[in-house]
Design an enzyme around this catalytic site. Structure first.
Site, PDB file in Angstrom:
ATOM      1  N   ASN A 165      19.693  -9.406   9.296  1.00 52.93           N
ATOM      2  CA  ASN A 165      20.100 -10.388  10.307  1.00 52.93           C
ATOM      3  C   ASN A 165      20.375 -11.736   9.675  1.00 52.93           C
ATOM      4  OD1 ASN A 165      19.462  -8.290  11.981  1.00 52.93           O
ATOM      5  ND2 ASN A 165      17.602  -9.225  12.807  1.00 52.93           N
ATOM      6  N   HIS A 220       7.248  -5.321  16.736  1.00 51.04           N
ATOM      7  CA  HIS A 220       8.428  -4.766  16.076  1.00 51.04           C
ATOM      8  C   HIS A 220       8.275  -3.273  15.831  1.00 51.04           C
ATOM      9  CE1 HIS A 220      11.469  -4.068  12.945  1.00 51.04           C
ATOM     10  NE2 HIS A 220      12.125  -5.057  13.540  1.00 51.04           N
ATOM     11  N   ASP A 263       7.205   0.018   8.911  1.00 53.00           N
ATOM     12  CA  ASP A 263       7.396  -1.116   9.805  1.00 53.00           C
ATOM     13  C   ASP A 263       6.075  -1.836   9.986  1.00 53.00           C
ATOM     14  OD1 ASP A 263       8.407  -2.631  12.229  1.00 53.00           O
ATOM     15  OD2 ASP A 263      10.068  -1.239  11.940  1.00 53.00           O
ATOM     16  N   SER A 265      17.560  -4.050  13.171  1.00 54.92           N
ATOM     17  CA  SER A 265      16.405  -3.142  13.274  1.00 54.92           C
ATOM     18  C   SER A 265      16.625  -2.119  14.374  1.00 54.92           C
ATOM     19  CB  SER A 265      15.140  -3.921  13.645  1.00 54.92           C
ATOM     20  OG  SER A 265      14.609  -4.576  12.538  1.00 54.92           O
TER      21      SER A 265
END
Lengths: 477, 688
Positions: free
Chosen positions: B508, B411, B381, B572
């Site tokens: 997404n 994130h 990530d 996520s």
């Protein structure tokens, strides 16, 4: 090239005092004919009091002289529109409103329901980035608050303004009533003193109506564009609401622009033809709006600037002057500032208040000098005619009022001989609002087919204001 | 510096023919069957309760800064006439009426244009809900060769919508970048050293469009930008916006065309000799290729390969022929683009408005038996905040493979927190497996310092997977999505072969996006996101590849440098929930999977596969069939999976009563909201 340039604009100048100076070097403020036109590139600003002549200082110079004793303050102006290109090289970072109670961390620090609303909000897409995809809001923002005296581009009206971009319109300039209403509530809750609404339409939703009433009640000046349909504003959405400043557009000859809406709801006018301001990055406003016979790029001036006409931009001029006046005289209430702007407008067209351009063209110099309490209202709402026994009977309805009212006269004259006024009633010693001002059978006018009726109010200071109404009886029977 | 780009639009001719110029075009008359209504509710009103009582399905709830909210919903005229009187006088309703589509006033040209000779077609505004379909133009079979975008716009009833405006525009710079202290420009781009980092982290130098790229859809509802993604265009820096009346859809070009780093290529070669390095002769010949510069060579020990990163000199060679040249060299196993990936979360989704704490079925009851102790999870990530009180003790190791350096990013911190944030420390409780430990591998760099979205690259993900495989991790979480990538695929296959559970975000991209990678890779658990009422996250990517659904809409998450929770939405978040639950299941059974009906032969050799089977076979279906393109097998059920794995004791606690306001569609068993109530004290100022 633009990027490095842009950042210079962002980091430079944190000192508010330096911004209060009159326009120094804004190339387009000084220049004429940049697109082969015969008038100043920023003719609108010159026309409303920001141009200096040998005899007359500019409104900025007047303010600077005044600022030595007064304490200017920043005014927050909400631009409820398509967003703002917040990276534009002629928009200073300090002219963008910043939400001091919010940090860029994904947390709703100020608990207002909007996460990371750092510089405003994008209601249309539900995020914190009010980026302008159409170019309309950026153009308006530039009129109000492009960086002044920075040797780049244009001059904005209020060097102290803090622009709050509230994006409600999408890439083709459409947006939801619910978002417009929420944006107005946001502006009020976050300290905006002026809300610019260069949008609308025939319809008005209940949520919008309530939001505007809420703003007016909170002392926020709500400036509304009259619309570009060349029609009467009666029944035309928010332009027809009480408590807002509805603005018509005028051209370089101080005439109402043909496209500009008009009507009793119009409070005043401002330049709205061929207005030069900022071009949002990657936009071509006229093209995206679907105008016919438009050659792409034709309205772009020097890549970062754009010229376009509409009451939207006339409204922006008034929002700019309102912002500037409140910055210079922060002690004023919104109602006072709005009154000063309207009452000090420069009369055009028919003498006095009329249904085409209201009180006239906004005048920044006069607004700054105006007395906050001064008010003369003259308005003929209607003239009733009835014919009885061959005699024309006239009933004049309207308002005659002033803060220090002396008297009012209601008169008529044949249109052909406008100086031959005859009284339709004895002078009124008391103000009257939305009332019958006179009822008469004016024998002296017998025979004339076209008359002008006027209400003339005299203020204690000796100043007068009138409102005229023309009656056409048509061809003689 | 930025070079203006000239791209083609094919609908120009159509556009000119259908442009309407009449000022009546600005009319805001609302047509269509589904008219919108808006109702302002006072601050004391429970919006959800109000909506239920009045039988409306709110499409959007707009909070009002002064308190209260405006709820917007579709309601046909007939229904509205029958019900508005009661609805609008209900307690707490402050204003109530039709929600119009307002407009700015069509800007006038000056001087006035000549009267058009041809009669313009006046397009009436159509307020129907607009659905967009993005299709790809494939000039060749390989996805890499795609360069064009064709956009089709259809109305709610399926008929093509002519006259919708389509724009291809550079992405907007993030607002957060204005707040980057010391950033060199508004996009926050630091000095760029291609030998140290895989690619640019932002669109700072994305070109401005040389002209406005816009078109109107034809009578067939379509138009196209045939060279939208041609060489030299940074596909990550453009987006396609479609607008019809008040409806707008924004689609990143990278959702449609595989996003890659312009001017970068990768070559993969087997390691030579016993020392496990690239063959020096091969490297020498690679270095001599005209127009290509070797930027970096690295070893991917887990697959026994060397990775060579190249820069394609500007204008020297087109990347397609460069790829051909590389592949032609003996010893080069494969050559490919440096693809780009994105973390799959965003905040504040306009379609999802109901606040809720993440509720993951079974996690609370599993927690009674286990907290994931002893299980190690690799989080590939953006950077994770290892000083965050929620995470400090959970992070076993932090690794940076981006070259940008370790950092505490939004994130990565959010994903790490959802998997393993501390329990019972009064800071907030986000973690599914609060005793698991994390290997935080930074493979993604945020687009600006405070941005949620981060960019990752083929080479950094490959290095990250290689690092994960060199460590004893049971689970690899990848809350990222992007184009299919052979190099990354080979590393994932290696991970699966070593019985690592690989969990990835479904993406997404919305209903029209292509399947996202790595989620769609066989063997990877692809997780989509649902909200508190088990409704699909509107922006979730759909497809047969979707395996499971887990909470991912407005989920409270830890924020770097703050003890106050933030909120994110995206697949996520859903992926992180599944990784966390998987950790609980593994720690409940040291072999990871005990024999069970679902996998009678589960052993250490197939424990990940058995766990995956258990999770998928016990999911609670949210669709009519057993599997569909939206929810996959359905909502994850940790307790059912535990039973399938022969761990009945893990969920011994009796099911609690259902939610206070269960949705008739898909009631979730009760779980305590993982988000602790916010701390009583306001957040301290200047936490950053």
């Amino acid at each position: 090239m633009r990027q490095s340039f842009r950042f210079v604009a962002l980091i430079a100048s944190c000192a508010a005092s330096s911004m209060a100076l009159a326009a120094g070097g804004d190339p387009f403020f000084e220049s004429t004919g940049s697109w082969q036109q015969g008038y100043a590139d920023q003719w609108g600003l010159h026309r409303i009091g920001f141009g200096a002549t040998a005899e007359t200082p500019s409104a900025w110079q007047l303010a600077a002289a005044r600022a030595q004793t007064a304490q200017p303050q920043s005014t927050i102006v909400a631009i409820v529109d398509t967003g703002i290109d917040f990276t534009h090289p002629d928009l200073a970072r300090e002219n963008l409103w910043t939400n001091a109670a919010e940090m860029p961390n994904g947390v709703d620090d100020d608990k207002n329901g909007y996460i990371d609303d750092l510089i405003g909000w994008n209601f249309a897409d539900g995020n914190n980035n009010p980026w302008d995809r159409a170019g309309h809001g950026t153009h308006i923002a530039g009129i109000v608050g492009a960086r002044t005296g920075n040797d780049v581009g244009i001059a904005g009206i209020d060097p102290l303004v803090r622009l709050m971009p509230l994006k409600v319109l999408n890439a083709i300039g459409r947006g939801r009533s619910a978002h417009i209403a929420a944006a107005i509530h946001y502006a009020v809750a976050n300290g905006a003193r002026v809300v610019n609404l260069s949008l609308g339409g025939e319809n008005l939703s209940a949520v919008e109506q309530r939001a505007i009433a809420h703003a007016a009640q909170a002392g926020v000046i709500v400036v509304v564009a009259a619309g570009n349909l060349g029609r009467d504003t009666a029944g035309f959405g928010m332009a027809d609401l009480p408590g807002v400043l509805t603005v018509a557009a005028t051209d370089t000859e101080d005439r109402r622009a043909p496209f500009s809406n008009f009507g009793r709801a119009v409070k005043l006018a401002a330049p709205g033809v061929d207005i030069l301001s900022l071009r949002a990055r990657d936009t071509d406003l006229i093209q995206i709006s679907g105008a016919a016979n438009y050659r792409e790029g034709a309205a772009t001036v020097g890549n970062d600037f754009y010229r376009v006409s509409g009451t939207s931009f006339a409204a922006a001029m008034v929002s700019g002057v309102a912002s500037w006046l409140l910055s210079q005289r922060p002690e004023l209430t919104g109602a006072q500032a709005a009154r000063m702007i309207v009452q000090s407008a420069r009369d055009i067209g028919a003498p006095g208040v009329d249904a085409l351009t209201g009180y006239g063209i906004v005048d920044a110099r006069a607004a700054l000098a105006a007395d906050p309490t001064f008010r003369i209202e003259a308005a003929i709402a209607d003239v009733d005619l009835s014919i009885r026994d061959g005699q024309t009977r006239v009933r004049v309805l309207g308002t005659v009022d002033a803060d220090r009212f002396v008297s009012a006269r209601v008169q008529a004259a044949p249109e052909a001989f406008p100086q031959d006024w005859i009284d339709l009633a004895p002078p009124l010693a008391q103000p009257a609002r939305n009332a019958t001002l006179a009822e008469a059978e004016p024998r002296a006018l017998r025979g004339a087919r076209r008359w002008v009726v006027r209400a003339l109010v005299t203020h204690e200071s000796g100043r007068t204001r009138e409102s005229r109404f023309t009656i056409d009886l048509g061809e003689a029977p | 510096m930025s070079r203006p780009l000239a791209l083609l639009v094919t609908c120009v001719a159509v556009a000119v023919a259908t442009v309407a110029s009449c000022s009546a075009h600005a009319s805001t008359v609302t047509l269509g069957s589904a008219e919108m209504r808006s109702v302002e509710l006072g601050k004391e009103v429970d919006v959800e309760e109000w909506a239920e009582r009045n039988g409306v399905e709110p499409m959007e709830r707009v909070p009002l800064a002064g308190g209260g909210s405006i709820v917007r919903f579709p309601m046909d005229e007939g229904v509205w006439r029958a019900r508005s009187a009661a609805m609008c006088t209900d307690n707490g309703v402050l204003s109530c009426g039709t929600d119009y589509c307002q407009t700015y006033f069509v800007p006038q040209q000056d001087p006035a244009p000549p009267v058009p000779e041809a009669t313009a077609t006046l397009q009436e505004d159509d307020d129907d809900e607009v659905r967009l379909e993005l299709r790809l133009i494939e000039s060749e079979d390989a996805a890499d060769q795609r360069t064009g975008v064709e956009q089709t716009v259809v109305a709610e009833d399926g008929r093509p919508l002519a006259g919708a405006r389509v724009l291809l525009v550079p992405r907007a710079p993030p607002v957060e970048s204005l707040f980057d202290a010391g950033a060199p420009d508004a996009f926050g781009q630091p000095a760029f050293d291609p030998t140290k980092v895989a690619g640019r982290r932002s669109c700072a130098e994305a070109p401005s469009a040389s002209k406005l790229l816009t078109a109107l859809t034809s009578d067939k509802g379509s138009c196209s930008f045939p060279d939208a993604g041609r060489e030299g265009v940074d596909r990550g820096c453009w987006e396609v916006i479609t607008a019809a009346a008040c409806e707008t859809r924004t689609q990143p070009l990278s959702d449609v065309l595989p996003e890659r780093e312009p001017q970068r290529l990768l070559a993969v070669a087997p390691l030579a000799g016993k020392d496990g390095a690239i063959d020096p002769k091969l490297l020498a010949s690679l270095s001599q290729l005209p127009g290509l510069t070797v930027l970096e060579t690295s070893v991917l020990a887990s697959i026994g390969r060397a990775l060579v990163r190249f820069e394609v000199a500007d204008q020297a060679m087109d990347p397609q022929s460069a790829l051909g040249a590389l592949r032609a060299i003996a010893g080069v196993e494969n050559a490919q683009h440096e693809y780009r990936y994105r973390t799959a979360a965003q905040f504040n989704d306009p379609y999802a408005w109901m606040n809720y704490g993440a509720r993951l079925t079974g996690a609370d009851r599993l927690l009674a038996a286990t907290a994931g102790a002893g299980v190690r999870i690799a989080v590939i990530d953006s950077g994770v905040d290892d000083a965050h009180p929620e995470l400090a003790a959970r992070i076993a190791e932090r690794i940076d493979v981006t070259g940008y350096g370790l950092s505490a990013d939004r994130h990565g911190t959010a994903v790490a927190g959802l998997i393993a944030a501390e329990a019972n420390n009064n800071v907030g409780a986000f973690g599914m497996a609060p005793s698991a430990s994390l290997v935080a591998i930074k493979a993604c760099e945020p687009e600006s310092r405070n941005a949620v979205v981060a960019r990752c690259w083929s080479s950094t993900i490959a290095k990250a997977l290689d690092a994960a495989l060199a460590r004893d991790v049971a689970i690899i979480n990848m809350s990222i999505s992007g184009p299919r990538d052979p190099l990354v695929a080979s590393l994932i296959d290696a991970a699966l072969a070593k019985q690592r559970l690989v969990v990835a975000a479904a993406g997404n991209g919305g209903p029209d996006a292509a399947p996202s990678f790595p989620a769609a890779h066989p063997g990877v658990i692809a997780v989509t996101a649902i909200d508190t009422k088990a409704r699909l996250y509107a922006q979730a990517t759909r497809g047969q590849f979707v395996d499971l659904a887990a909470p991912g809409v407005e989920v409270p998450v830890p924020v770097p440098g703050s003890t106050y929770p933030g909120q994110l939405s995206g697949t996520s978040m859903a992926s992180a929930h599944v990784s966390g639950v998987a950790a609980l299941l593994i720690s409940a059974s040291p072999t990871g999977a005990a024999p069970a009906a679902a996998s009678p032969q589960a052993t250490k050799e197939n424990r990940a596969a058995a766990l995956r089977d258990a999770l998928e076979s016990t999911a609670v279906s949210l669709a009519t069939g057993s599997s569909d393109t939206r929810f996959g097998r359905g909502r994850i059920d940790g307790c059912a999976a535990a039973r399938a794995l022969g761990q009945p004791e893990s969920c011994a606690a009796a099911p609690e009563s259902s939610l206070a306001a269960p949705s008739p569609a898909a009631p979730l068993p009760a779980t305590p909201p993982p988000a602790a109530p916010p701390p009583a004290a306001p957040p301290p100022g200047g936490q950053q």
